[in-house]
Design a protein around this motif. Structure first.
Motif, PDB file in Angstrom:
ATOM      1  N   ASN A 145      -0.736  -1.919 -10.169  1.00 43.61           N
ATOM      2  CA  ASN A 145      -1.816  -0.999 -10.498  1.00 43.61           C
ATOM      3  C   ASN A 145      -1.331   0.447 -10.403  1.00 43.61           C
ATOM      4  O   ASN A 145      -1.666   1.300 -11.249  1.00 43.61           O
ATOM      5  N   ALA A 201      -9.683  -0.457  -5.374  1.00 52.47           N
ATOM      6  CA  ALA A 201      -9.171  -1.639  -6.076  1.00 52.47           C
ATOM      7  C   ALA A 201      -9.981  -2.884  -5.751  1.00 52.47           C
ATOM      8  O   ALA A 201     -10.464  -3.069  -4.625  1.00 52.47           O
ATOM      9  N   GLN A 243       0.790   1.497 -13.416  1.00 52.77           N
ATOM     10  CA  GLN A 243      -0.063   1.823 -14.548  1.00 52.77           C
ATOM     11  C   GLN A 243      -0.749   3.174 -14.358  1.00 52.77           C
ATOM     12  O   GLN A 243      -0.810   3.999 -15.279  1.00 52.77           O
ATOM     13  N   LEU A 298      -6.313   4.202  -4.927  1.00 53.37           N
ATOM     14  CA  LEU A 298      -6.406   2.824  -5.402  1.00 53.37           C
ATOM     15  C   LEU A 298      -6.768   1.864  -4.273  1.00 53.37           C
ATOM     16  O   LEU A 298      -7.508   0.899  -4.487  1.00 53.37           O
ATOM     17  N   TYR A 349      -3.091  -7.511 -12.377  1.00 52.32           N
ATOM     18  CA  TYR A 349      -1.851  -6.741 -12.477  1.00 52.32           C
ATOM     19  C   TYR A 349      -0.719  -7.479 -11.773  1.00 52.32           C
ATOM     20  O   TYR A 349      -0.900  -8.073 -10.726  1.00 52.32           O
TER      21      TYR A 349
END
Length: 304
Positions: A145, A179, A148, A175, A272
């Motif tokens: 993640n 997340a 990205q 994140l 991911y």
């Protein structure tokens, strides 16, 4: 005279200057040197057998590019040691190998005269459809993640590698707090582990991403992975830990869930996945991961 093949990943605008400096420094230490820019020329792939050792001047991704070619070779081909001149941002691989990226290039080059080849195991990952490898780590959740997310961030104002690493930790902390946790199931050595995780990493080296140490005891030649995961209920504690790293506090460590395994089977529903620094779509579950011992050799200094 030992013959080296120098594989360089040049930054924008610096190729000619760095090329001449590197070649001069290498030849002054008594090594023969043939230079290739891996961004411009693939002919180095047919020249490997002419070299006594390979010099990779670049970051972790550049090393992986070279290793991709080495693993395609026949098992009967000679094993060519790799020397790293760390020129990337994170240099996680070289740090695990004890190669100090703060040292001058001339010091690294001089050390090659007395360096020894250190065995390096690879990770193999496979399912019914695919087989691939990883050098550093393979995993789900936060770090793919992060790859990205960092691709989408504007990093033009970051002047140094230190700035970029700190910025990446800031993005990682965001994140961690937002997340979605993923369901996972894995089996290793007759034990089953399952639950919801924010991060699940199969480590072959000590650190990942912005120099975040997940497994300080990881060794590249011990025949086992260090499997690390952060459970959903650790979200707040992990975010606070990353925050302390951002603030520059001495790393107090974090209570990762971790164990060793030479082989394991994983089923994870994360959106991911990554192999080393490459973001990939999650491979079809279940996945089998195995250590392949003594595939590579890196030149390291005995004092490192």
């Amino acid at each position: 005279m030992k013959q080296a093949i120098l594989l360089h990943n040049p930054g924008a605008g610096d190729e000619d200057h760095v090329k001449s400096d590197l070649i001069q420094a290498i030849e002054q230490e008594g090594f023969g040197c043939v230079y290739f820019s891996i961004k411009k020329d693939d002919s180095w792939k047919t020249q490997l057998d002419q070299a006594d050792f390979i010099i990779v001047a670049g970051g972790d991704g550049t090393v992986r590019t070279v290793v991709k070619q080495l693993v395609k070779r026949n098992a009967l081909d000679k094993k060519i040691p790799i020397a790293i001149l760390p020129m990337g941002t994170a240099n996680n691989l070289s740090k695990t190998l004890g190669i100090d990226n703060e040292e001058a290039r001339e010091t690294h080059i001089k050390n090659w005269k007395t360096s020894r080849p250190k065995r390096f195991d690879l990770g193999v990952i496979k399912n019914a459809d695919t087989t691939d490898f990883f050098m550093e780590s393979a995993g789900y959740g936060l770090f793919p993640n992060l790859i990205q997310a960092m691709d989408a961030e504007d990093k033009s104002g970051l002047e140094t590698a230190k700035d970029e690493l700190k910025f990446a930790l800031t993005v990682l902390q965001r994140l961690v707090l937002t997340a979605e946790a993923a369901d996972f199931w894995l089996q290793a050595d007759g034990q089953v582990y399952q639950g919801k995780c924010l991060l699940l990493e199969v480590m072959n080296i000590r650190s990942i991403g912005p120099n975040l140490i997940l497994s300080n005891e990881a060794e590249t030649d011990d025949g086992v992975f260090n499997v690390v995961y952060v459970a959903e209920e650790q979200r707040e504690a992990f975010a606070a830990y990353v925050g302390r790293l951002i603030d520059g506090e001495n790393d107090p460590g974090f209570a990762y869930n971790t164990f060793h395994a030479a082989a394991l089977t994983i089923d994870c529903d994360s959106k991911y996945m990554h192999l080393d620094d490459e973001l990939i779509l999650p491979l079809k579950n279940p996945l089998v991961l195995e250590v392949r011992e003594n595939v590579l050799a890196f030149l390291v200094n005995d004092a490192g």
